[in-house]
Design a protein around this motif. Structure first.
Motif, PDB file in Angstrom:
ATOM      1  N   GLU A  45       2.237   6.435  -7.244  1.00 39.20           N
ATOM      2  CA  GLU A  45       1.213   7.330  -7.790  1.00 39.20           C
ATOM      3  C   GLU A  45       1.715   8.772  -7.860  1.00 39.20           C
ATOM      4  O   GLU A  45       1.336   9.531  -8.749  1.00 39.20           O
ATOM      5  CB  GLU A  45      -0.050   7.258  -6.933  1.00 39.20           C
ATOM      6  N   ARG A  79       2.578   1.769  -3.394  1.00 36.37           N
ATOM      7  CA  ARG A  79       1.664   2.232  -4.438  1.00 36.37           C
ATOM      8  C   ARG A  79       1.373   3.729  -4.321  1.00 36.37           C
ATOM      9  O   ARG A  79       1.268   4.431  -5.333  1.00 36.37           O
ATOM     10  CB  ARG A  79       0.367   1.420  -4.393  1.00 36.37           C
ATOM     11  N   GLU A  93       0.830  -1.204   0.000  1.00 37.56           N
ATOM     12  CA  GLU A  93       0.000   0.000   0.000  1.00 37.56           C
ATOM     13  C   GLU A  93       0.865   1.254   0.000  1.00 37.56           C
ATOM     14  O   GLU A  93       0.607   2.208  -0.742  1.00 37.56           O
ATOM     15  CB  GLU A  93      -0.931  -0.006   1.212  1.00 37.56           C
TER      16      GLU A  93
END
Length: 312
Positions: A187, A183, A180
């Motif tokens: 991004e 990511r 998590e």
């Protein structure tokens, strides 16, 4: 496949520290015991005090150092506790001290420890299993604190943008896994390009350094360890990060200096005498043969200093 227990710069460490035998060898980060085993084999008159705050690492070290068990004491303590440990042992002065800084391959290669973005695991990153986790920091730190951690410890240029993204993400639900976290960073920074380091590398490094207070531990142990050495004793430090190496380089150079007066004074008035001499004026680096067999050694730097008869 790289053996995770191969010690980095081992031949150079042995060449610099084995000649200080006989006496006490202190391995501040004994890990799986690779450096310690090589030094005990090269110098049979060494006795070892091995420290590590990772109980799993100590279990590996105990097995690896079994042939030398009569000369080995292993202690589950952070290395900043060394001055206290030496005092408890009658203020013994070591002949050699070794610190192999950073995160071990054993920790990086186990997803459940939460150190790596290569495989998903709990967002932990604690070396000793105590205190706040990386998840606690990511989900609980203020925006200013998150930016400071990423900028100062990770030297992450996009620290502000990443901190904002983490705040937005945790407002929906807490981050609990390494995947998590990775990511969110991707991004912000974009995907990894071929041949480049992963975009989350600096963020993960910054959080690991913060969670384990690695730079604070180093600052608290480095000078006391050099002062504790007996005359002729040596301290070797292997670092993998520019912030670590900077602390080691500046501390050793300051203690090797003949003058600590402010630079604007026209003449020396401090009367300072050097405490150590620099055995490695320039940091030792892995040679091509080592890099071929152990690519993780590519950022390793070795600095060695020798305690003088008088000084300080």
């Amino acid at each position: 496949m790289v053996d995770p227990h191969v010690p980095v710069l081992c031949a150079q460490v042995v060449a610099h520290l084995a000649p200080t035998s006989p006496g006490l060898l202190v391995d501040l980060t004994v890990g799986a015991g690779g450096h310690a085993a090589a030094l005990l084999e090269a110098a049979p008159a060494f006795t070892l005090l091995g420290l590590d705050r990772d109980p799993e690492a100590l279990r590996l070290a105990e097995r690896r150092l079994e042939p030398h068990r009569d000369r080995v004491e292993l202690v589950c303590r952070p290395f900043a506790d060394l001055p206290q440990l030496l005092a408890e042992r009658g203020a013994v002065r070591p002949a050699a001290v070794l610190a192999d800084l950073g995160c071990s391959s054993m920790q990086l290669d186990r997803p459940e420890r939460g150190f790596s973005f290569q495989e998903d695991g709990p967002l932990d990153m604690r070396m000793g299993g105590h205190g706040p986790t990386a998840a606690d920091v990511v989900n609980g730190a203020s925006p200013e604190e998150l930016m400071r951690i990423l900028w100062e410890l990770g030297e992450e240029r996009r620290s502000r943008a990443i901190a904002r993204a983490l705040l937005a993400r945790r407002a929906r639900a807490p981050l609990t896994t390494t995947g998590e976290l990775a990511r969110v960073v991707v991004e912000v920074l974009g995907p990894s390009r071929r041949g480049r380091v992963h975009p989350a590398t600096r963020t993960f490094m910054a959080l690991r350094l913060h969670v384990n207070d690695e730079l604070g531990q180093l600052e608290r142990v480095l000078e006391p360890s050099l002062r504790a050495l007996r005359p002729g004793g040596r301290m070797a430090v292997i670092s993998f990060h520019s912030l670590e190496d900077r602390i080691v380089k500046h501390t050793m150079r300051r203690l090797a200096s003949h003058c600590v007066c402010p630079p604007d004074l026209p003449a020396c008035v401090c009367g300072h005498r050097p405490l150590v001499r620099l055995v490695t004026p320039r940091a030792g680096r892995p040679d091509p043969a080592e890099l071929e067999t152990n690519p993780r050694a590519r950022s390793a730097r070795l600095r060695v200093a020798e305690r003088l008869e008088v000084g300080g």
